[in-house]
Enzyme design. Structure first.
Site, PDB file in Angstrom:
ATOM      1  N   CYS A 128      -2.100  -0.476  -7.724  1.00  0.00           N
ATOM      2  CA  CYS A 128      -2.921  -0.537  -8.791  1.00  0.00           C
ATOM      3  C   CYS A 128      -1.671  -1.421  -9.544  1.00  0.00           C
ATOM      4  O   CYS A 128      -0.639  -1.035  -9.392  1.00  0.00           O
ATOM      5  CB  CYS A 128      -3.580   0.321  -9.314  1.00  0.00           C
ATOM      6  SG  CYS A 128      -1.861   1.650 -10.115  1.00  0.00           S
ATOM      7  N   PRO A 129      -3.015  -2.173 -10.548  1.00  0.00           N
ATOM      8  CA  PRO A 129      -1.683  -3.284 -11.388  1.00  0.00           C
ATOM      9  C   PRO A 129      -1.471  -2.432 -12.415  1.00  0.00           C
ATOM     10  O   PRO A 129      -1.299  -1.114 -12.655  1.00  0.00           O
ATOM     11  CB  PRO A 129      -3.202  -4.031 -11.973  1.00  0.00           C
ATOM     12  CG  PRO A 129      -4.139  -3.239 -11.759  1.00  0.00           C
ATOM     13  CD  PRO A 129      -4.012  -2.608 -10.963  1.00  0.00           C
ATOM     14  N   ILE A 185      -4.551  -5.453  -1.296  1.00  0.00           N
ATOM     15  CA  ILE A 185      -3.200  -5.285  -0.466  1.00  0.00           C
ATOM     16  C   ILE A 185      -3.528  -2.986  -0.141  1.00  0.00           C
ATOM     17  O   ILE A 185      -2.936  -3.547   0.696  1.00  0.00           O
ATOM     18  CB  ILE A 185      -1.869  -5.076  -1.715  1.00  0.00           C
ATOM     19  CG1 ILE A 185      -1.492  -6.445  -1.676  1.00  0.00           C
ATOM     20  CG2 ILE A 185      -1.170  -4.227  -1.005  1.00  0.00           C
ATOM     21  CD1 ILE A 185      -0.688  -6.774  -2.992  1.00  0.00           C
ATOM     22  N   THR A 236       5.202  -0.005  -4.219  1.00  0.00           N
ATOM     23  CA  THR A 236       5.079  -1.525  -3.860  1.00  0.00           C
ATOM     24  C   THR A 236       5.098  -2.717  -4.582  1.00  0.00           C
ATOM     25  O   THR A 236       4.386  -3.303  -4.896  1.00  0.00           O
ATOM     26  CB  THR A 236       4.736  -1.964  -2.662  1.00  0.00           C
ATOM     27  OG1 THR A 236       3.718  -1.786  -2.085  1.00  0.00           O
ATOM     28  CG2 THR A 236       5.633  -1.457  -1.493  1.00  0.00           C
ATOM     29  N   SER A 237       3.921  -1.820  -5.822  1.00  0.00           N
ATOM     30  CA  SER A 237       3.989  -2.411  -7.179  1.00  0.00           C
ATOM     31  C   SER A 237       4.431  -3.218  -8.135  1.00  0.00           C
ATOM     32  O   SER A 237       4.651  -4.113  -8.223  1.00  0.00           O
ATOM     33  CB  SER A 237       2.231  -1.880  -7.346  1.00  0.00           C
ATOM     34  OG  SER A 237       1.180  -1.879  -6.568  1.00  0.00           O
ATOM     35  N   ARG A 238       4.461  -2.046  -9.167  1.00  0.00           N
ATOM     36  CA  ARG A 238       5.050  -1.802  -9.931  1.00  0.00           C
ATOM     37  C   ARG A 238       5.691  -0.932 -10.560  1.00  0.00           C
ATOM     38  O   ARG A 238       5.540   0.061 -10.209  1.00  0.00           O
ATOM     39  CB  ARG A 238       4.693  -2.775 -11.475  1.00  0.00           C
ATOM     40  CG  ARG A 238       3.559  -4.347 -11.405  1.00  0.00           C
ATOM     41  CD  ARG A 238       5.725  -5.337 -11.479  1.00  0.00           C
ATOM     42  NE  ARG A 238       4.529  -6.279 -11.168  1.00  0.00           N
ATOM     43  CZ  ARG A 238       4.266  -7.013 -10.250  1.00  0.00           C
ATOM     44  NH1 ARG A 238       4.826  -6.829  -9.393  1.00  0.00           N
ATOM     45  NH2 ARG A 238       3.379  -8.255 -10.550  1.00  0.00           N
ATOM     46  N   HIS A 264      12.239  -5.587  -4.677  1.00  0.00           N
ATOM     47  CA  HIS A 264      11.018  -6.244  -4.776  1.00  0.00           C
ATOM     48  C   HIS A 264      10.825  -7.900  -4.113  1.00  0.00           C
ATOM     49  O   HIS A 264      10.481  -8.429  -4.249  1.00  0.00           O
ATOM     50  CB  HIS A 264      11.207  -7.194  -6.348  1.00  0.00           C
ATOM     51  CG  HIS A 264       9.588  -7.063  -7.061  1.00  0.00           C
ATOM     52  ND1 HIS A 264       8.745  -7.161  -8.570  1.00  0.00           N
ATOM     53  CD2 HIS A 264       8.962  -7.514  -6.097  1.00  0.00           C
ATOM     54  CE1 HIS A 264       8.144  -6.985  -8.557  1.00  0.00           C
ATOM     55  NE2 HIS A 264       7.660  -7.834  -7.516  1.00  0.00           N
TER      56      HIS A 264
HETATM   57  P1  NAI Z   1      -5.947  -6.612  -6.520  1.00  0.00           P
HETATM   58  O1  NAI Z   1      -6.782  -6.472  -8.083  1.00  0.00           O
HETATM   59  O2  NAI Z   1      -7.152  -6.821  -5.785  1.00  0.00           O
HETATM   60  O3  NAI Z   1      -6.542  -4.539  -6.633  1.00  0.00           O
HETATM   61  C1  NAI Z   1      -6.157  -3.918  -8.025  1.00  0.00           C
HETATM   62  C2  NAI Z   1      -6.817  -2.745  -7.234  1.00  0.00           C
HETATM   63  O4  NAI Z   1      -6.480  -1.724  -8.698  1.00  0.00           O
HETATM   64  C3  NAI Z   1      -7.645  -3.138  -7.955  1.00  0.00           C
HETATM   65  O5  NAI Z   1      -9.140  -2.583  -7.312  1.00  0.00           O
HETATM   66  C4  NAI Z   1      -8.601  -3.022  -9.327  1.00  0.00           C
HETATM   67  O6  NAI Z   1     -10.072  -2.371  -9.542  1.00  0.00           O
HETATM   68  C5  NAI Z   1      -6.927  -1.477  -9.464  1.00  0.00           C
HETATM   69  N1  NAI Z   1      -6.523  -0.504 -10.500  1.00  0.00           N
HETATM   70  C6  NAI Z   1      -7.045  -1.355 -11.514  1.00  0.00           C
HETATM   71  N2  NAI Z   1      -6.970  -0.672 -12.574  1.00  0.00           N
HETATM   72  C7  NAI Z   1      -6.645   0.721 -12.288  1.00  0.00           C
HETATM   73  C8  NAI Z   1      -5.730   1.706 -12.917  1.00  0.00           C
HETATM   74  N3  NAI Z   1      -6.930   2.884 -13.924  1.00  0.00           N
HETATM   75  N4  NAI Z   1      -6.127   3.068 -11.748  1.00  0.00           N
HETATM   76  C9  NAI Z   1      -6.695   2.552 -10.624  1.00  0.00           C
HETATM   77  N5  NAI Z   1      -6.683   1.603  -9.711  1.00  0.00           N
HETATM   78  C10 NAI Z   1      -6.809   0.745 -11.038  1.00  0.00           C
HETATM   79  O7  NAI Z   1      -4.160  -6.099  -6.700  1.00  0.00           O
HETATM   80  P2  NAI Z   1      -3.653  -6.918  -5.092  1.00  0.00           P
HETATM   81  O8  NAI Z   1      -3.405  -7.888  -4.713  1.00  0.00           O
HETATM   82  O9  NAI Z   1      -4.079  -5.496  -4.146  1.00  0.00           O
HETATM   83  O10 NAI Z   1      -2.094  -6.149  -6.131  1.00  0.00           O
HETATM   84  C11 NAI Z   1      -1.956  -4.787  -6.510  1.00  0.00           C
HETATM   85  C12 NAI Z   1      -0.649  -4.845  -6.931  1.00  0.00           C
HETATM   86  O11 NAI Z   1       0.966  -5.240  -6.134  1.00  0.00           O
HETATM   87  C13 NAI Z   1      -0.142  -6.049  -7.688  1.00  0.00           C
HETATM   88  O12 NAI Z   1      -0.932  -5.493  -9.324  1.00  0.00           O
HETATM   89  C14 NAI Z   1       0.992  -6.045  -7.941  1.00  0.00           C
HETATM   90  O13 NAI Z   1       1.598  -5.075  -9.358  1.00  0.00           O
HETATM   91  C15 NAI Z   1       1.989  -5.428  -7.087  1.00  0.00           C
HETATM   92  N6  NAI Z   1       2.770  -6.632  -6.231  1.00  0.00           N
HETATM   93  C16 NAI Z   1       4.007  -6.722  -5.684  1.00  0.00           C
HETATM   94  C17 NAI Z   1       4.531  -6.980  -4.706  1.00  0.00           C
HETATM   95  C18 NAI Z   1       5.413  -7.088  -4.404  1.00  0.00           C
HETATM   96  O14 NAI Z   1       6.403  -7.661  -3.777  1.00  0.00           O
HETATM   97  N7  NAI Z   1       5.628  -5.788  -4.428  1.00  0.00           N
HETATM   98  C19 NAI Z   1       3.612  -8.505  -4.790  1.00  0.00           C
HETATM   99  C20 NAI Z   1       2.027  -9.111  -4.518  1.00  0.00           C
HETATM  100  C21 NAI Z   1       1.671  -7.794  -5.771  1.00  0.00           C
END
Ligand code: NAI
Length: 343
Positions: free
Chosen positions: A205-206, A154, A232-234, A295
């Protein structure tokens, strides 16, 4: 296969009905969330399907195991609501790691543009035939610096869009991507540098032990005055009380929140006839420079279809023994299973 589907919303059903019918999966839909009180509804099911605010703690996992449920299918990417450590060896946990990074990144941008160009105000004003522009001054995104925490699927789409606007990107990731920093418009920097220089801050980030309250009193104070925060993450990435204080102190210029730390009992439901007990959320929503969506960043037709398709594929793959989207807790890290030997 029989699937007990918790926290069902009307928009979940069309895509799941289609893909499940094709795969011969029978779904029982429940509107209630999965938790200690509702877990027995899963009796007779081979698998359960849950979303972001269902409770999958040790007690629920133990009961699911007793009921003979073999697989917990998350129809989302994040799994912070699952005790994956306890699940290890008891129940398979599968997820949908990616369904539409565009949906979430585009929603983040929608919130940002709405906020900085006061679209939420304009919509209400003109419906009341109020065509005054007083108080509507925004700012150009072009030339601004955006700080992006988390450069995964994302985050990278969000960065691409920001670059299209002519913004400079400062990025931080615990595991930086080798091909992202171009030495010019996109730079990996330390968190300190990011906070000190970003006009806009977006979290991708997660939620982990490392990132819990990554935006707090101290880090907000380290930001540029007037910074715009997008989450938009958590929800729990942001200390909501600290954010509220920083908005009141005019340290934060605007906040765009699709997630909220205490959202689980509120978001996705119509609470319009009730008195909101959460004073922090009520105060945030009352601010003219705060936009809250519940959300909904994931909610596009494409994402819903991808979620249903991948969830059904995950269930079929798990039946035949191995699923690449299995979440597995080994040692001190939860990750997708590369071995298929989780039991
Ligand atoms: P992804 O796994 O592709 O990317 C997450 C990135 O965060 C990775 O590059 C990882 O290395 C990095 N990361 C991990 N620990 C970290 C830290 N301590 N500090 C900085 N970066 C760190 O995940 P994606 O698909 O990009 O999703 C990101 C987040 O978006 C998800 O974890 C979820 O919480 C949130 N999300 C929210 C949605 C919504 O409807 N609002 C829908 C889908 C996801």
């Amino acid at each position: 296969m029989k699937l007990a589907f918790f926290d069902t919303k009307p928009y979940d059903k069309p895509a799941f009905d289609q893909f499940a019918a094709e795969a011969g999966i029978k779904i029982k839909y429940y509107e209630t969330k999965l938790n200690e009180d509702t877990v027995d509804l899963a009796a007779g099911a081979d698998a359960v399907c849950v979303f972001v605010n269902d409770t999958v703690n040790a007690e629920v996992i133990d009961r699911l195991q007793q009921l003979g449920v073999r697989t917990l299918a998350l129809r989302c990417a994040g799994f912070n609501n699952v005790d994956v450590k306890h699940a290890f060896g008891r129940i398979h946990v599968v997820r949908v790691p990616a369904y539409s990074p565009y949906a979430v990144a585009e929603h983040a941008i929608a919130l940002l543009l709405t906020s900085v160009r006061r679209i939420h105000k304009a919509y209400i004003r003109t419906r009341d035939f109020n065509f005054s522009l007083n108080g509507m001054t925004g700012f150009d995104l072009h030339g601004k610096t955006v700080g992006v925490i988390g450069t995964g699927r994302i985050g990278r789409v969000f960065i691409d869009i920001c670059r299209g606007f002519g913004m400079k990107v400062l990025a931080y990731d615990k595991y930086p991507a080798a091909d992202l920093d171009n030495g010019d418009t996109v730079r990996y920097v330390s968190l300190d540098t990011l906070f000190a220089n970003a006009d806009i801050l977006s979290l991708h980030c997660p939620l982990t032990e490392d990132t819990y309250h990554i935006i707090n009193e101290k880090t907000l104070a380290a930001c540029k005055r007037g910074v715009v925060l997008i989450n938009t993450s958590r929800g729990a990435l942001v200390d909501a009380e600290a954010l509220l204080a920083a908005i009141k102190a005019r340290q934060v210029g605007a906040a765009c929140l699709d997630v909220y730390e205490e959202e689980s009992d509120l978001f996705f439901e119509d609470n319009s006839g009730h008195i909101l007990e959460d004073d922090t959320l009520a105060r945030l929503i009352s601010m003219p420079n705060v936009i809250v969506s519940s959300h909904q960043a994931f909610l596009t037709e494409e994402a819903l279809s991808n979620i249903a398709e991948t969830t059904v594929q995950n269930l079929l793959a798990m039946e035949s023994g191995q699923c690449p989207n299995e979440v597995c807790f080994r040692g001190d890290a939860a990750e997708d299973c590369k071995t298929g030997k989780c039991f």
